[in-house]
Enzyme design. Structure first.
Site, PDB file in Angstrom:
ATOM      1  N   ASP A 201       0.829  -1.202   0.000  1.00 40.71           N
ATOM      2  CA  ASP A 201       0.000   0.000   0.000  1.00 40.71           C
ATOM      3  C   ASP A 201       0.872   1.264   0.000  1.00 40.71           C
ATOM      4  OD1 ASP A 201      -2.816   0.993   0.442  1.00 40.71           O
ATOM      5  OD2 ASP A 201      -1.895   1.872   2.224  1.00 40.71           O
ATOM      6  N   GLU A 255       1.898  -0.252  -4.845  1.00 41.15           N
ATOM      7  CA  GLU A 255       0.964   0.832  -5.167  1.00 41.15           C
ATOM      8  C   GLU A 255       1.795   2.111  -5.174  1.00 41.15           C
ATOM      9  OE1 GLU A 255      -3.350   2.632  -3.783  1.00 41.15           O
ATOM     10  OE2 GLU A 255      -1.798   2.355  -2.294  1.00 41.15           O
TER      11      GLU A 255
HETATM   12  C1  NOJ Z   1      -4.521   3.186  -0.468  1.00 39.83           C
HETATM   13  C2  NOJ Z   1      -5.649   2.207  -0.261  1.00 39.83           C
HETATM   14  O1  NOJ Z   1      -6.023   1.689  -1.506  1.00 39.83           O
HETATM   15  C3  NOJ Z   1      -6.779   2.951   0.419  1.00 39.83           C
HETATM   16  O2  NOJ Z   1      -7.954   2.182   0.499  1.00 39.83           O
HETATM   17  C4  NOJ Z   1      -6.315   3.368   1.781  1.00 39.83           C
HETATM   18  O3  NOJ Z   1      -7.314   4.160   2.390  1.00 39.83           O
HETATM   19  C5  NOJ Z   1      -5.021   4.183   1.685  1.00 39.83           C
HETATM   20  N1  NOJ Z   1      -4.048   3.603   0.812  1.00 39.83           N
HETATM   21  C6  NOJ Z   1      -4.406   4.288   3.050  1.00 39.83           C
HETATM   22  O4  NOJ Z   1      -3.907   3.047   3.451  1.00 39.83           O
END
Ligand code: NOJ
Length: 539
Positions: A201, A255
């Site tokens: 993430d 990500e």
């Molecule tokens: C990206 C995630 O996809 C999202 O759902 C989340 O709220 C944020 N990162 C924080 O972890």
């Protein structure tokens, strides 16, 4: 299996994202869970996907639905037990589906014992970012991605802690080697149990300039650009590869908000791979429902730019939908099966690993939220509160909230026309099911050869041909504001894809050969592209 054979396997796979809370409720409490995922593995197998990425299943107070972890090595009881998780990994493996877990490693929940220790001025104080305020206000001008300041001061503490997201998600201080080792240990814990890898993430923001300077434009989206790719990011990722990934047959999907193709290319450079693929934000950030008319030419350019930047060297993924966005067929289409099929064609015919978000293979649409009580999303609630604080009327604030809320993607999966769309046997579900489940559901599409589901299956199967996985990409009409036409070429074979990005018929562009299409989704006229038509021709 050699490293390059492994890499080829990941490149060929289609990734299916499961939002466990909304996929299938196996124990009748109104919330999706791991037993529900096990039950539906045959569905995934039938679809033909090779990887199932699960949004976080670790212990969490669920303020941000698991992206606020309180124990990286425990299963959230809401989702089941460790035995359930182990059974899932086993059962998935039997079906040749690899399970990828989502790990929010930039921050933990403030309820994590690590943060609780930091709060009590314990040994782990330095595991987070603490700074003195400036004249009683936040230490710098950064705005949280969810809105509001990105610093909070706990009662009785003379310092503020950093949180790029909600105040319940405190940023970990990756400068501290103990933090890094603890995260590595958690990853190894799951890899030892047989998971196929991780989706990391917001990994591009784990490294920060320790002086945490003000930025020129502190609003959330620019903030990502200012702070992503921090000074030690490469070092941290190389270390993670060395300490964790290199010991397993696994994939690391990053990500990657805030990085452009050139910076991203370094992260997936086969000569020095830190990550196996990244998941960029240029497409994710495009939401015509929130930001007004869809700039189709700009949208098309994103594909060319990323293919040019990474396509042949390194590896791209293509993600236009996930649990943070409105449904694709509502964001870019008109909610019709044709627009859903066209958008799936776009995702599945790129030189990149395609990601399908649960329900997109049915053409699920945004939900008609009627009141704030229908909404759970912490980001949406903050948006509403800030809009009201800025003087917007209740109606205006609610309209803005409905446009942006991530809950459109989180309504329960529509399995059938039965009670709660076949998602749960409970009286109520954690989010209300979309009323259109009575006609739009997996069961209704199962034996319908013209359904979105059948079309998705055919597209997934198409990727057995290396042309679709590895073939070079070329945009044949970059300035056409209506139709996205591109060629894929591989070992002397060539295919042309023409996607009508509009809900009106358009003349066939000259660069689209007048040949009979394979897998037509709409229309039968050779010289006209029907509304939302996706046409693939083999030249
Ligand atoms: C990206 C995630 O996809 C999202 O759902 C989340 O709220 C944020 N990162 C924080 O972890």
């Amino acid at each position: 299996m050699t490293a390059s054979e492994r890499a080829a396997r990941w490149k060929r796979a289609v990734v299916y994202q499961i939002y466990p809370k909304s996929f299938r409720d196996g124990n009748g409490d109104g919330v999706g869970d791991i037993r529900g995922v096990i039950e539906k593995l045959p569905y995934l197998k039938d679809l033909g996907v090779g990887v199932a990425w699960l949004s976080p299943i670790f212990a969490s107070p669920m303020i941000d639905n698991g992206y606020d972890t309180s124990d990286y090595c425990a299963v959230n009881p809401l989702f089941g037990t460790m035995a359930d998780a182990e059974e899932l990994f086993e059962e998935a493996k039997k079906r040749d589906i690899r399970i990828v877990l989502d790990i929010a490693l930039n921050h933990t929940s403030t309820q994590h014992p690590w943060f609780q220790d930091a709060l009590a001025q314990g040994e782990k104080r330095d595991w987070y970012w603490w700074r003195e305020g400036r004249c009683g206000a936040a230490p710098n001008n950064w705005r949280s991605i969810f809105g509001g300041p990105s610093w909070s001061q706990p009662d009785g503490d003379d310092q503020f802690y950093l949180h790029l997201f909600d105040k319940s998600q405190a940023d970990l201080n990756w400068e501290n080697p103990e933090v890094r080792s603890a995260i590595h240990a958690a990853m190894r814990f799951w890899l030892d149990k047989g998971v196929g890898g991780f989706r990391l993430d917001v990994v591009t923001v784990i490294s920060k300039e320790p002086d945490l300077r003000d930025v020129i434009d502190p609003r959330p989206a620019p903030l990502y650009r200012h702070i992503a790719g921090g000074p030690r990011l490469h070092e941290f990722l190389r270390e993670m590869r060395r300490e964790v990934f290199s010991h397993y047959d696994c994939i690391a999907i990053g990500e990657a908000p805030g990085v452009d193709p050139a910076r991203a290319a370094k992260l997936v450079d086969p000569a020095d791979p830190m990550l196996d693929m990244i998941y960029h934000f240029d497409l994710v950030a495009m939401n015509p429902v929130v930001a007004g008319p869809w700039d189709r030419v700009a949208f098309k350019r994103i594909f060319s730019a990323w293919d040019k930047g990474i396509g042949a060297n390194g590896w791209n993924s293509v993600v236009i939908s996930n649990h943070d966005l409105g449904r694709i067929s509502s964001r870019f289409g008109d909610g019709s099966p044709e627009s859903a099929k066209m958008l799936l064609t776009l995702v599945l015919t790129q030189r990149a690993t395609p990601f399908i978000y649960q329900g997109d293979e049915l053409g699920m649409t945004n939900a008609p939220f009627e009141s704030l009580d229908d909404i759970d999303d912490v980001w949406a609630k903050t948006t509403y509160r800030l809009a009201r604080e800025k003087g917007r009327t209740e109606q205006q604030a609610f309209a803005a909230t409905v446009a942006m809320t991530r809950d459109h993607a989180r309504t329960p999966f529509q399995w059938s026309a039965a009670l709660n769309a076949g998602f749960s046997e409970a009286e109520t579900t954690w989010l209300r099911v979309n009323p259109n489940h009575t006609t739009l559901n997996a069961a209704a599409q199962e034996h319908d050869g013209a359904s979105v589901r059948a079309f998705a299956k055919q597209l997934i199967a198409l990727r057995d041909d290396p042309l679709w996985v590895f073939g070079a990409f070329e945009d044949l009409a970059p300035d056409d504001p209506d139709v996205f036409v591109y060629a894929r070429t591989y070992e002397g074979r060539r295919a042309v894809v023409a996607l009508n990005l509009r809900g009106e018929a358009k003349p066939r562009p000259d660069c689209v050969p007048a040949l009979t299409p394979i897998l037509p989704n709409a229309g039968t006229e050779i010289d006209t592209l029907a509304p939302w038509e996706a046409r693939i021709v083999l030249v």
